[in-house]
Design a protein around this motif. Structure first.
Motif, short mmCIF file in Angstrom:
data_model
loop_
_atom_site.label_atom_id
_atom_site.label_comp_id
_atom_site.label_asym_id
_atom_site.label_seq_id
_atom_site.Cartn_x
_atom_site.Cartn_y
_atom_site.Cartn_z
N SER A 634 0.86 -1.28 -0.02
CA SER A 634 0.08 0.01 -0.07
C SER A 634 0.96 1.30 0.28
N PHE A 635 0.94 1.99 -1.21
CA PHE A 635 1.64 3.32 -1.11
C PHE A 635 1.01 4.41 -0.06
N ALA A 636 -0.24 4.17 0.36
CA ALA A 636 -0.59 4.85 1.27
C ALA A 636 -0.12 4.51 2.62
N GLY A 637 0.43 3.51 3.12
CA GLY A 637 1.08 3.26 4.35
C GLY A 637 0.10 2.88 5.44
N GLU A 638 -0.94 2.00 4.95
CA GLU A 638 -1.92 1.40 5.73
C GLU A 638 -1.73 -0.22 5.41
N LEU A 639 -2.55 -0.89 6.29
CA LEU A 639 -2.80 -2.36 5.83
C LEU A 639 -3.66 -2.30 4.52
N GLY A 640 -3.17 -2.99 3.37
CA GLY A 640 -3.99 -2.81 2.16
C GLY A 640 -3.29 -3.55 1.13
N TRP A 641 -4.02 -3.83 0.08
CA TRP A 641 -3.75 -4.54 -1.19
C TRP A 641 -4.00 -3.51 -2.37
N GLU A 642 -3.29 -4.00 -3.58
CA GLU A 642 -3.32 -3.75 -4.77
C GLU A 642 -4.20 -4.86 -5.50
N ILE A 643 -5.34 -4.56 -5.96
CA ILE A 643 -6.26 -5.50 -6.75
C ILE A 643 -6.05 -5.26 -8.29
N HIS A 644 -5.03 -6.19 -8.78
CA HIS A 644 -4.83 -6.08 -10.26
C HIS A 644 -5.92 -6.94 -11.17
N SER A 645 -6.40 -6.30 -11.85
CA SER A 645 -7.58 -7.30 -12.69
C SER A 645 -7.48 -6.89 -14.26
N ARG A 646 -7.89 -7.84 -15.05
CA ARG A 646 -7.94 -7.39 -16.42
C ARG A 646 -9.02 -6.32 -16.66
N ILE A 647 -8.92 -5.52 -17.61
CA ILE A 647 -9.93 -4.32 -17.83
C ILE A 647 -11.42 -4.92 -17.98
N GLU A 648 -11.55 -6.18 -18.81
CA GLU A 648 -12.77 -6.55 -18.92
C GLU A 648 -13.52 -7.04 -17.49
N ASP A 649 -12.70 -7.56 -16.57
CA ASP A 649 -13.04 -7.87 -15.22
C ASP A 649 -13.36 -6.84 -14.16
N THR A 650 -12.43 -5.50 -14.60
CA THR A 650 -12.68 -4.62 -13.39
C THR A 650 -14.09 -4.13 -12.85
N PRO A 651 -14.96 -4.10 -13.86
CA PRO A 651 -16.09 -3.56 -13.25
C PRO A 651 -16.84 -4.33 -12.38
N ALA A 652 -17.06 -5.55 -12.40
CA ALA A 652 -17.59 -6.64 -11.54
C ALA A 652 -16.78 -6.60 -10.52
N ILE A 653 -15.41 -6.54 -10.36
CA ILE A 653 -14.80 -6.65 -9.22
C ILE A 653 -14.64 -5.42 -8.43
N PHE A 654 -14.87 -4.24 -9.06
CA PHE A 654 -15.11 -2.83 -8.26
C PHE A 654 -16.12 -2.86 -7.58
N ASP A 655 -17.37 -3.32 -8.32
CA ASP A 655 -18.79 -3.12 -7.73
C ASP A 655 -18.63 -4.17 -6.44
N ALA A 656 -18.29 -5.32 -6.59
CA ALA A 656 -18.34 -6.13 -5.40
C ALA A 656 -17.50 -5.76 -4.09
N VAL A 657 -16.36 -5.05 -4.59
CA VAL A 657 -15.76 -4.62 -3.31
C VAL A 657 -16.35 -3.27 -2.70
N TRP A 658 -16.76 -2.60 -3.75
CA TRP A 658 -17.58 -1.17 -3.18
C TRP A 658 -18.74 -1.70 -2.39
N ASP A 659 -19.45 -2.64 -2.76
CA ASP A 659 -20.79 -3.19 -2.09
C ASP A 659 -20.44 -3.71 -0.94
N ALA A 660 -19.38 -4.50 -0.64
CA ALA A 660 -18.99 -5.21 0.59
C ALA A 660 -18.40 -4.14 1.33
N GLY A 661 -17.95 -3.13 1.11
CA GLY A 661 -17.19 -2.18 2.03
C GLY A 661 -18.02 -1.08 2.56
N GLN A 662 -19.47 -0.88 2.15
CA GLN A 662 -20.33 0.02 2.68
C GLN A 662 -20.57 -0.20 4.16
N GLY A 663 -20.42 -1.46 4.71
CA GLY A 663 -20.80 -1.76 6.01
C GLY A 663 -19.55 -1.39 6.93
#
Length: 816
Positions: A634-663
């Motif tokens: 994490s370039f931000a200096g906190e616990l974290g991950w970079e999530i690398h994905s193919r362009i065509e797979d990115t929208p589904a992955i982003f949506d899933a992480v975003w929805d899971a993170g709202q709580g």
């Protein structure tokens, strides 16, 4: 001697001031077996009609270096080569109408003083003492540059040509180049007078550089603008003043009104950079002529009316003069207004020294830089600001025209740190750009890719004008603070399209990479930072190395470094071996998910992943049914991950992480927040903190040097530097009592002595401090040392901090 030799070491195509300066500097360095080819007569392009102004002013450190060198060269050149030259060092005044302009002037003054120039900022009451005909009632002040002036462009070029010829170099005039081909590791240049073979070739063709570039399969990013200046008849008051004072008035620039005004004999020369400007030769009904040598466009005075009236109001004696002549000629523009000097992208043993908007002022320094590139493969000053590889594949002709017109119309504009210019945008969009925009993302371009700088809330001022300030505080400030604190306390997600990404694989790849880098190459399953030095031990670049197997790697680097870093790798690749380099930048996207709740968020969407794996590891995982790679950094200096994905797979992955993170309090964050977070950790940024202006040891990166390795590029130089003692070292400073954060190249003072400079600065919202990363004289590196830092002309107390990150110094949070 005008005959065309059959072979030479270097061929320079183009006989303007820049090409001839390159020939002169090559010869001066001992490379006398070089030939310059000019299709017509020397200076027949933009050089012949150039106004000939020679400023040193620039807000760019490297351009200021180059222009300063030009003034130093021009002062001595006539005597050195025994050629008469009209060079008038009159000094100049740049007028300020606003406090922000005065702040810009104060910053440039500090940079100039650091380079040994006596640049000064004047109050309103001091201006008329240097320019008595000026109206000053609405001004804030002015910048005075004693080294500014004007030179005869033709005489300058001929002087350089004489010097080059006297040392043995050749110039062949009336010799148009028609094609180029590569055979047996040589260039064969075809001309109207036959063929010539060479080891190296230079495109110095000025406004015809795109035409020449196509001969090498290169589409030069440029446009051609029409620039007019007006010559006026003699003004009796001016003639009387010159007789009495024995010289010329300082060159005047009213930068907020956008024109220069120069004494020309006893008349004047007015040169506006008008908003209603015009580009030429970019449409089918306006093609570039076969030959435009020594020619001009028709006058277009209607474009200049406002500027003429403004200049007359500023210098009323101008209104008494008759108009003598209008010069309207072609001037090339790159999309950012800086020239192209350096390796021709993707073309071996070929260089560019072209697209100079201010070729007379920069020509001397450009010749020096070009000669260094060719002879040594590196330059004394880091010249990324002019490197042709700073542009990649998004600079189509329309983009170049749009940006050239924007730059021309704002030639003298202040470049505020958070202001985003609107032309030429949306060239490359993330696969989740629509989602980022809907969340309030305010975008900026990074190698053509649009990334969110910050996220606005309804009602925030997102106008372009709101960002025209040097102050830390602006409409973004509260939002950036919220984003940083969300990362600190909960979690943040940053969409990061455009990371430059190279797959390196093949037998021997590990050993090869080890010889290129100063440190260790990570083992399979691990990731590490790698630093690449040149043979002088200077920092070329930084890449992360993800080891997929023993000889199978993914190298990731800055978006803007794509062509630069790819070329560095390819240049050092053994010929004909099994190692391959594949650029897969366009195939992948990346999100940074970081903060103390990031593990909880991932646990809800990547159940099969081992989220207990430690820092600097990586693994494949499945999110929303799509494969990705989780990289534990994490370039931000906190616990974290970079999530690398193919362009065509990115929208589904982003949506899933975003929805899971709202709580879990997940918020989006942008590049301004990332910059704040990384500065608190002392993480370096490329071409600011990390550049060839500094060695690996000066950069505080010795922990990434493995001296026990048998060899790596730069090892001998670094070992010698270590033995002799490092003269300056990377240091983190905190600044007290300032409403401004330190811009690049702010000057550090100990009493009345300059002791270093900043390489980047910003406000840390987790620490509540203004922080400057810097290069400081080595003996002052002790924590607690008190210095002063000059920011926009004011000195503020600064303290040298401990040699560890200000935030989470033991990396406990990032390793959690």
């Amino acid at each position: 001697m005008s005959e065309l030799p059959s072979r030479t070491r270097v061929v320079i195509i183009g006989g303007g001031v820049v090409g001839v300066s390159g020939l002169y500097h090559l010869a001066k360095a001992g490379w006398t077996d070089c030939v310059l080819l000019e299709k017509n007569e020397l200076t027949s392009g933009s050089t012949w009609h150039a106004a000939g102004n020679v400023p040193t002013f620039s807000s760019s450190w490297s351009l200021m270096n180059m222009q300063r060198y030009s003034t130093e060269l021009y002062r001595r050149l006539g005597a050195e080569v025994d050629y008469p030259m009209n060079y008038h060092v009159t000094g100049s005044l740049r007028l300020a109408h606003s406090d922000e302009r005065m702040q810009e002037f104060q910053r440039v003054k500090g940079m100039g003083r650091y380079q040994g120039m006596d640049i000064d900022v004047l109050g309103v009451d001091e201006i008329k003492g240097r320019y008595p005909f000026l109206e000053t009632h609405d001004l804030k002040g002015a910048l005075y540059d004693p080294n500014d002036g004007d030179i005869d462009p033709a005489q300058l070029t001929q002087a350089l040509a004489k010097g080059a010829r006297d040392m043995g170099a050749r110039i062949v005039r009336f010799c148009p180049v028609t094609s180029a081909r590569r055979e047996n590791d040589e260039w064969i240049i075809t001309t109207g007078k036959g063929e010539i073979r060479c080891d190296y070739v230079v495109n110095a063709a000025g406004y015809r550089a795109r035409e020449v570039g196509r001969m090498f399969g290169r589409d030069v990013p440029m446009a051609v603008m029409s620039h007019q200046y007006i010559l006026f008849d003699e003004i009796p008051e001016l003639a009387a003043w010159s007789r009495e004072n024995g010289g010329k008035l300082p060159l005047l620039r009213d930068v907020d009104s956008s024109y220069y005004l120069r004494q020309e004999k006893n008349g004047m020369n007015l040169g506006p950079y008008e908003r209603n400007c015009r580009a030429h030769w970019h449409t089918p009904d306006d093609p570039m002529p076969e030959d435009f040598s020594f020619q001009l466009y028709p006058d277009d005075l209607d474009r200049l009316e406002w500027y003429l009236n403004d200049a007359v109001a500023r210098v009323p004696i101008l209104g008494t003069a008759g108009l003598s002549r209008v010069i309207n000629g072609p001037i090339p523009y790159a999309p950012d207004g800086n020239p192209l000097i350096g390796p021709m992208p993707g073309v071996p043993n070929a260089f560019e020294a072209c697209v100079f908007t201010f070729g007379i002022a920069q020509g001397g320094g450009a010749g020096k830089v070009l000669a260094e590139w060719i002879i040594e493969g590196k330059t004394e000053w880091d010249m990324w600001s002019c490197d042709p590889r700073r542009y990649t594949d998004y600079t189509d002709p329309q983009y170049c025209v749009d940006k050239a017109m924007e730059i021309y119309g704002n030639e003298y504009a202040i470049h505020f740190p958070r202001h985003m210019w609107p032309a030429g945008r949306d060239r490359k969009l993330s696969p989740v750009h629509d989602r980022i925009k809907a969340l309030g993302g305010q975008f900026g371009p990074f190698n053509g890719w649009e990334r969110a700088n910050w996220y606005a809330h309804p009602g925030d001022d997102i106008s372009e004008q709101a960002s025209e300030t040097f102050l830390r505080d602006g409409p973004w400030q509260a939002r950036v603070r919220e984003e940083c604190l969300a990362v600190r306390d909960h979690a943040g997600i940053l969409d990061l399209p455009g990371f430059s990404r190279f797959e390196v694989r093949g037998a021997g790849a590990r050993a090869w990479l080890s010889g290129l880098t100063t440190g260790l190459i990570p083992k399979p399953g691990r990731i590490g930072l790698a630093y690449f030095a040149d043979d002088g031990g200077r920092i070329v670049t930084e890449m992360s190395v993800t080891a997929l197997g023993e000889d199978d790697f993914i190298l990731v680097t800055a978006a803007v470094a794509q062509w630069h870093d790819r070329e560095w790798l390819e240049r050092h690749l053994p010929g004909g071996g099994p190692i391959t380099i594949t650029d897969v930048t366009e195939q992948y996207d990346c999100q940074i998910l970081t903060g103390p709740k990031s593990r909880d968020i991932l646990a809800g969407v990547a159940a099969s992943a081992d989220l207990g794996k430690g820092w600097l590891t990586h693994q494949t995982a499945t999110i929303a049914g799509r494969e990705c790679r989780l990289v534990r950094v994490s370039f931000a200096g906190e616990l974290g991950w970079e999530i690398h994905s193919r362009i065509e797979d990115t929208p589904a992955i982003f949506d899933a992480v975003w929805d899971a993170g709202q709580g879990f309090g997940l918020k989006p964050f942008g590049m301004l927040a990332l910059d704040s977070l990384r500065i608190e950790k002392g993480y370096r940024a490329w071409k600011g903190d990390l550049s060839t202006d500094y060695s690996v040891l000066q950069g505080g990166l010795e922990r990434f040097v493995r001296w026990e390795k048998e060899s790596f590029i730069g090892k001998a130089s670094l070992a010698a530097e270590k033995q002799a003692g490092v003269d300056k070292r990377f240091a983190t400073l905190t600044i007290e009592d300032s409403d401004f954060d330190a811009p690049y190249m702010s000057i550090l003072w100990l009493g009345d002595t300059i002791v270093g400079e900043t390489t980047s600065g910003g406000f840390g919202f987790r620490t509540g401090k203004s922080i400057a990363l810097s290069m400081l004289r080595a003996d002052l590196h002790e924590p607690g040392t008190r210095l002063e830092i000059e920011i926009f002309g004011q000195r503020y107390p600064a303290i040298v901090e401990r040699d560890e990150p200000l935030w989470d110094p033991k990396n406990e949070r990032i390793r959690a």
